[in-house]
Each structure stands twice: as C-alpha cells, then as structure tokens.
Design a protein around this motif. Structure first.
Motif, PDB file in Angstrom:
ATOM      1  N   PRO A 257       0.846  -1.196   0.000  1.00 29.85           N
ATOM      2  CA  PRO A 257       0.000   0.000   0.000  1.00 29.85           C
ATOM      3  C   PRO A 257       0.886   1.252   0.000  1.00 29.85           C
ATOM      4  O   PRO A 257       1.646   1.476   0.939  1.00 29.85           O
ATOM      5  N   PHE A 258       0.776   2.013  -1.075  1.00 27.60           N
ATOM      6  CA  PHE A 258       1.542   3.260  -1.211  1.00 27.60           C
ATOM      7  C   PHE A 258       0.648   4.386  -0.706  1.00 27.60           C
ATOM      8  O   PHE A 258      -0.468   4.563  -1.196  1.00 27.60           O
ATOM      9  N   LEU A 259       1.129   5.130   0.265  1.00 21.88           N
ATOM     10  CA  LEU A 259       0.341   6.189   0.893  1.00 21.88           C
ATOM     11  C   LEU A 259       0.852   7.552   0.448  1.00 21.88           C
ATOM     12  O   LEU A 259       2.064   7.826   0.533  1.00 21.88           O
ATOM     13  N   VAL A 260      -0.052   8.401  -0.011  1.00 21.05           N
ATOM     14  CA  VAL A 260       0.290   9.783  -0.338  1.00 21.05           C
ATOM     15  C   VAL A 260      -0.527  10.691   0.573  1.00 21.05           C
ATOM     16  O   VAL A 260      -1.760  10.691   0.507  1.00 21.05           O
ATOM     17  N   VAL A 261       0.160  11.428   1.416  1.00 21.12           N
ATOM     18  CA  VAL A 261      -0.523  12.344   2.334  1.00 21.12           C
ATOM     19  C   VAL A 261      -0.450  13.738   1.727  1.00 21.12           C
ATOM     20  O   VAL A 261       0.623  14.195   1.303  1.00 21.12           O
TER      21      VAL A 261
ATOM     22  N   ARG B 171       5.141   2.138   7.929  1.00 20.69           N
ATOM     23  CA  ARG B 171       5.469   0.863   8.584  1.00 20.69           C
ATOM     24  C   ARG B 171       4.274   0.325   9.369  1.00 20.69           C
ATOM     25  O   ARG B 171       4.072  -0.891   9.444  1.00 20.69           O
ATOM     26  N   THR B 172       3.503   1.218   9.950  1.00 17.82           N
ATOM     27  CA  THR B 172       2.325   0.765  10.709  1.00 17.82           C
ATOM     28  C   THR B 172       1.384  -0.047   9.831  1.00 17.82           C
ATOM     29  O   THR B 172       0.837  -1.075  10.252  1.00 17.82           O
ATOM     30  N   ILE B 173       1.198   0.424   8.605  1.00 17.39           N
ATOM     31  CA  ILE B 173       0.285  -0.297   7.707  1.00 17.39           C
ATOM     32  C   ILE B 173       0.779  -1.721   7.481  1.00 17.39           C
ATOM     33  O   ILE B 173       0.000  -2.677   7.484  1.00 17.39           O
ATOM     34  N   ARG B 174       2.082  -1.867   7.317  1.00 20.76           N
ATOM     35  CA  ARG B 174       2.617  -3.234   7.128  1.00 20.76           C
ATOM     36  C   ARG B 174       2.437  -4.067   8.394  1.00 20.76           C
ATOM     37  O   ARG B 174       2.054  -5.244   8.329  1.00 20.76           O
ATOM     38  N   LEU B 175       2.682  -3.460   9.561  1.00 15.94           N
ATOM     39  CA  LEU B 175       2.529  -4.232  10.802  1.00 15.94           C
ATOM     40  C   LEU B 175       1.073  -4.643  11.018  1.00 15.94           C
ATOM     41  O   LEU B 175       0.799  -5.740  11.519  1.00 15.94           O
ATOM     42  N   VAL B 176       0.144  -3.775  10.626  1.00 15.88           N
ATOM     43  CA  VAL B 176      -1.268  -4.147  10.736  1.00 15.88           C
ATOM     44  C   VAL B 176      -1.570  -5.327   9.805  1.00 15.88           C
ATOM     45  O   VAL B 176      -2.258  -6.284  10.181  1.00 15.88           O
ATOM     46  N   LEU B 177      -1.030  -5.270   8.586  1.00 17.66           N
ATOM     47  CA  LEU B 177      -1.261  -6.387   7.660  1.00 17.66           C
ATOM     48  C   LEU B 177      -0.676  -7.686   8.220  1.00 17.66           C
ATOM     49  O   LEU B 177      -1.258  -8.762   8.084  1.00 17.66           O
ATOM     50  N   LEU B 178       0.487  -7.582   8.865  1.00 14.48           N
ATOM     51  CA  LEU B 178       1.125  -8.783   9.413  1.00 14.48           C
ATOM     52  C   LEU B 178       0.420  -9.284  10.668  1.00 14.48           C
ATOM     53  O   LEU B 178       0.101 -10.470  10.791  1.00 14.48           O
ATOM     54  N   ASN B 179       0.199  -8.383  11.605  1.00 13.32           N
ATOM     55  CA  ASN B 179      -0.260  -8.822  12.928  1.00 13.32           C
ATOM     56  C   ASN B 179      -1.774  -8.951  13.043  1.00 13.32           C
ATOM     57  O   ASN B 179      -2.260  -9.856  13.719  1.00 13.32           O
TER      58      ASN B 179
ATOM     59  N   LYS C 258       7.330  -2.722   0.975  1.00  7.41           N
ATOM     60  CA  LYS C 258       6.562  -3.524   1.926  1.00  7.41           C
ATOM     61  C   LYS C 258       7.037  -3.309   3.359  1.00  7.41           C
ATOM     62  O   LYS C 258       6.382  -3.782   4.291  1.00  7.41           O
ATOM     63  N   TYR C 259       8.158  -2.640   3.538  1.00  9.72           N
ATOM     64  CA  TYR C 259       8.537  -2.217   4.891  1.00  9.72           C
ATOM     65  C   TYR C 259       7.829  -0.906   5.243  1.00  9.72           C
ATOM     66  O   TYR C 259       7.333  -0.736   6.343  1.00  9.72           O
ATOM     67  N   SER C 260       7.815   0.013   4.302  1.00 10.15           N
ATOM     68  CA  SER C 260       7.156   1.305   4.499  1.00 10.15           C
ATOM     69  C   SER C 260       7.098   1.997   3.151  1.00 10.15           C
ATOM     70  O   SER C 260       8.074   1.975   2.399  1.00 10.15           O
ATOM     71  N   PHE C 261       5.960   2.630   2.841  1.00 11.57           N
ATOM     72  CA  PHE C 261       5.783   3.220   1.511  1.00 11.57           C
ATOM     73  C   PHE C 261       4.858   4.423   1.657  1.00 11.57           C
ATOM     74  O   PHE C 261       3.675   4.346   1.339  1.00 11.57           O
TER      75      PHE C 261
ATOM     76  N   ASN D 107       6.994   9.855   7.864  1.00  9.68           N
ATOM     77  CA  ASN D 107       6.830   9.067   6.634  1.00  9.68           C
ATOM     78  C   ASN D 107       7.094   7.579   6.915  1.00  9.68           C
ATOM     79  O   ASN D 107       6.320   6.693   6.520  1.00  9.68           O
ATOM     80  N   THR D 108       8.215   7.337   7.576  1.00  4.54           N
ATOM     81  CA  THR D 108       8.652   5.951   7.763  1.00  4.54           C
ATOM     82  C   THR D 108       7.708   5.170   8.658  1.00  4.54           C
ATOM     83  O   THR D 108       7.315   4.040   8.344  1.00  4.54           O
ATOM     84  N   THR D 109       7.333   5.771   9.776  1.00  5.89           N
ATOM     85  CA  THR D 109       6.574   4.973  10.749  1.00  5.89           C
ATOM     86  C   THR D 109       5.090   4.866  10.401  1.00  5.89           C
ATOM     87  O   THR D 109       4.449   3.870  10.737  1.00  5.89           O
ATOM     88  N   ILE D 110       4.561   5.867   9.712  1.00  6.31           N
ATOM     89  CA  ILE D 110       3.165   5.738   9.257  1.00  6.31           C
ATOM     90  C   ILE D 110       3.078   4.587   8.253  1.00  6.31           C
ATOM     91  O   ILE D 110       2.223   3.704   8.349  1.00  6.31           O
TER      92      ILE D 110
END
Lengths: 361, 92
Positions: free
Chosen positions: A116-120, A149-157, A176-179, A144-147
């Motif tokens: 998921p690529f996020l554009v704020v 990354r959160t999406i990936r952690l939600v997908l994983l956990n 897939k680490y952060s985007f 940028n990095t942690t927002i």
C-alpha cells in the motif's frame, strides 16, 4: 461496530527494553526490524488522538474475518515508532484500504508483491513534519517511515498476511517495509491532491494505492513538457508494466518547472501521459502479453476515453487513472512511476480525509 | 512491563468439508476460471481429461470478474445447484 478488548491479551514481559524487544521478536510480531514494545501507557497515549471508542472496527479482512479495531491499530502504530499525533493518518489510511474497491486482501496476498503506497496531501503534512522534499522515498523522516510501517505491521499482525503463508509475493518490494510520502506544496503550481479530491478547504487527505516496485525516471536533457512526459509515459508503458491498471506518478520539482513554465495544468499532464503511455497490439502479441479481453474492455462501445487510438493498448482506462503528485528535492531530473499491482481493476486507489468525518452519521 | 498484544483473535467458523463424492463417473463438472491469462485453456484441458476418462459432462464456465478477490457467494451457489464438482486453478 464494537469489539471487546480482552484483558488476557496483555503480556507481562521483562522491564529491560532489549528483552522486551526480543520478546516481540519471539512472538513473531515484527517485520524483521526491531519494534517499540507496545506498552499499555504508550498505546493509551496513542488512543488520545482518536475520538471513537477503542473497540471500534475500522477495517475487516474479507477472507478470514479478522477485524482491525482502533485499539489494534494503535498497538501496531506504537510498535512502528509513531508519535501519537500521526495516528489520525493511520486511521484514515486503514479506512481507505477497507473500501471494497481497494481489495486489500488481493493486493496483500498476491504473487504481485505490491505494497500500500500512501500519499498524504494537505496542511497536515507540515503539522507532522512529513517529508515531501529531498530524498522523498528515502530514509530519515520519522512520520513518513513509521506511518508506512504501521500499515505493514497491521497487515502482518492483525490480518495475518504472513510472508510465504498468506502473502505469496514472488519477489515483494522494499515498499513492503514502508511506503509513504507527503505531497510537496512548496513550488507546486497546481492544486494539491486533497484539493483535486474536493475535500473542504484545510482538510488533508491520504490516498492509498496498491503499488508495485518503484521506477526511477531520469531525464536531465528535457526542456519541454513533451520531452519530460514522453520519458515518463515510456516507463508507464514498458512491457513489464503496461496493463489496464492505474498509475502513480511523482513528478520531481525540476520536471514540474519545465511543464508549468509552458502553462500546462494537471489535467493536461494526465491526458498527455495517457495518450503516450501505450503499446501497439502487435508488439504486445510479440511478447505474449496481449489479451483480447483487455483490449475490448478499453476500446469496445466507443472506448473508455476519446484519447484512445485503435490498435493501441493504453495504460489505464482514462487519464484520471493517473495519480499525479509533486515531490522530491529541488535539484535533479528524477521523477518516478509506481505501477499498480492490479493488471485491470482488481484494486482501485482510494482516499479519505484525515482526522475529520465528512457526511458521517 | 505490560504490553498489548498486536494481533487479534479471529471469528470461529463452523465450516465442514462436503462429503466426498463416491465416484466421478458420468458426473457434471463445473469450471471456475479466474480471468487470468491461460486459465480457461488450462482448465478446459483438465476438464477434457475427466470427460474422456470418466464420461463426465462439462457445464458452462463460471468466471470471476476479479482474480484477486474471493469468488462471489452467488457464483458458488449457482454452481452448486448445477454441478457435481468444480475444478478451478490459477492462470498465468
């Protein structure tokens, strides 16, 4: 919808931070990098940035039935390293991903390896000190990095999209680490993405796009819009990327200056890219990628766009399938193109306002 | 230190496997294709083998409009009413 938070889901772990980080590793809660242990206090602080009850479900997995509550999102945001003030962006992004048209299960499970690529977009990017400038996709900015990354952690956990088990990406991609990026407003000659999306003045937005790998487009010799955009359209239409899917194009300020100096607006840019990002049918047949079904979908009944040309397969269905964003440092003729995971319409980009509820019950 | 668990518990389903059919001789086969390149071709070849070796008949093809999403419930219900067993698989 509310889901109760079970007290039994609290873990009593050693107070030593390194031991706590190791505990998270041992539980399988990480993306491979260390996480901030999601202490009760930190999670509670994160939750102060959301007005709804923590048990509120904000996203559901169509296949497994797993549900992401505001609480679960907050736990993963803490683990990713977010400050509490980032949380509204995460909630909005998950809300956008939860729209059926985004189809987050398909994009997360597929061999395609998308992220998921996020554009704020909008004033919140400044409030949160997000990076829209030099080294846009690179490291160094906490928001940028942690927002992302959160999406990936939600997908994983939360949704259990586990690599090799339920996430079958053939190669995956570093996103897939952060985007996550912010749209640049400084020197941007056009309305911001959030304005184009017709959100009320002052409201920021986040757009999610199931994106494949990042493609750098270098052109330091171009002096006209046609030259700049011609090289970008070429990348959009390369044999490996051309499909009926949508596109994300991030224009470097140097390229934007050339285009805007000629008086082009955002819509002209999108129409030009759509017009030029194509492959001839016979050439597609030559590499085994032609599908009559796709061609018919684009060209039947007068075509999906008046800009289409016979015997050409264009990228996307219309110019509005292109998300056009300005971003990056002042120097350098480096724009980027991010292809869609979807080869047709299996996932469509979605946007949501951040921190506000528009037309809600 | 007290940590919240970042995972969630999933719903409990009461799904059961359908009883296995005792014989495939002369049965009606459904084909569910996912819209990807070569999917129909591969599935038709497979169905043809059932037809040749076991006297099966092939019902019309069921298609997914979106390869990346679960098959719609209505499609499966329709298939269940008209066939004895379904074969499916990925294209590409």
């Amino acid at each position: 919808m509310l889901m109760p938070i079970e007290a039994s889901r609290i873990h009593d772990v050693p107070d030593d931070p390194i031991d706590a980080i190791d505990y998270c590793y041992n539980q399988g809660w990480t993306d491979g990098l260390p996480v901030i242990p999601p202490s009760v206090a930190r999670v509670d602080e994160m939750l102060t940035y959301e007005g709804r009850p923590a048990e509120t479900v904000i996203a559901s997995h169509s296949v497994t039935g797993f549900e992401c509550t505001i609480h679960a999102a907050a736990v993963n945001a803490v683990m990713a390293g977010c400050k509490p003030e980032y949380f509204p962006v995460i909630v909005a992004a998950l809300d956008a991903m939860n729209q059926p048209e985004f189809n987050f299960h398909g994009s997360a499970a597929s061999t395609g390896g998308s992220a998921p690529f996020l554009v704020v977009s909008g004033p919140m990017t400044k409030d949160l000190d997000m990076n829209s400038d030099v080294n846009l996709f690179g490291p160094g900015n906490r928001a940028n990095t942690t927002i992302g990354r959160t999406i990936r952690l939600v997908l994983l956990n939360v949704f259990r999209m586990i690599p090799g088990v339920s996430d079958k990406s053939t190669q995956g991609n570093p996103g897939k680490y952060s985007f996550c990026i912010a749209e640049r407003s400084r020197g941007n000659p056009w309305p911001l993405v959030c304005e184009e999306q017709k959100y009320p003045e002052g409201v920021s937005s986040v757009t999610v796009f199931a994106g494949g790998g990042f493609c750098n487009i270098e052109n330091h010799g171009a002096n006209t819009p046609e030259q700049v955009l011609g090289s970008i359209a070429d990348a959009m239409a390369n044999y490996g990327c051309i499909t009926l899917g949508q596109s994300a194009v991030v224009l470097a300020p140097e390229h934007v200056r050339i285009i805007s100096a000629a008086g082009w607006d955002r819509q002209q840019v999108k129409e030009y890219l759509f017009t030029k990002a194509y492959r001839h049918v016979n050439d597609l047949k030559g590499v085994g990628k032609f599908r009559q079904r796709d061609y018919d979908r684009q060209h039947s009944n007068g075509g999906t766009s008046p800009l289409l040309i016979e015997n050409q397969l264009h990228r996307g269905l219309t110019p509005d399938d292109i998300l056009l964003v300005v971003g990056g440092g002042d120097a350098g003729g480096h724009s980027s193109f991010i292809p869609s995971w979807s080869r047709a319409r299996a996932s469509l980009m979605q946007s949501k306002p951040i921190g506000v509820c528009i037309d809600c019950d | 230190m007290l940590l919240y668990d970042p995972t969630v518990t999933g719903p409990e389903y009461n799904y059961k496997r359908a009883a296995a059919i005792q014989s495939i001789e002369g049965k009606k086969i459904g084909i569910l294709e996912n819209g990807k390149l070569n999917a129909i071709k591969m599935l038709e070849e497979t169905a043809y083998l059932f037809e040749q070796k076991h006297g099966c008949s092939i019902e019309p093809i069921f298609s997914k409009n979106n390869a990346g999403a679960p098959v719609p419930h209505e499609t499966l219900s329709l298939a269940a009413e008209n066939i004895d067993f379904l074969i499916t698989g990925l294209g590409d």
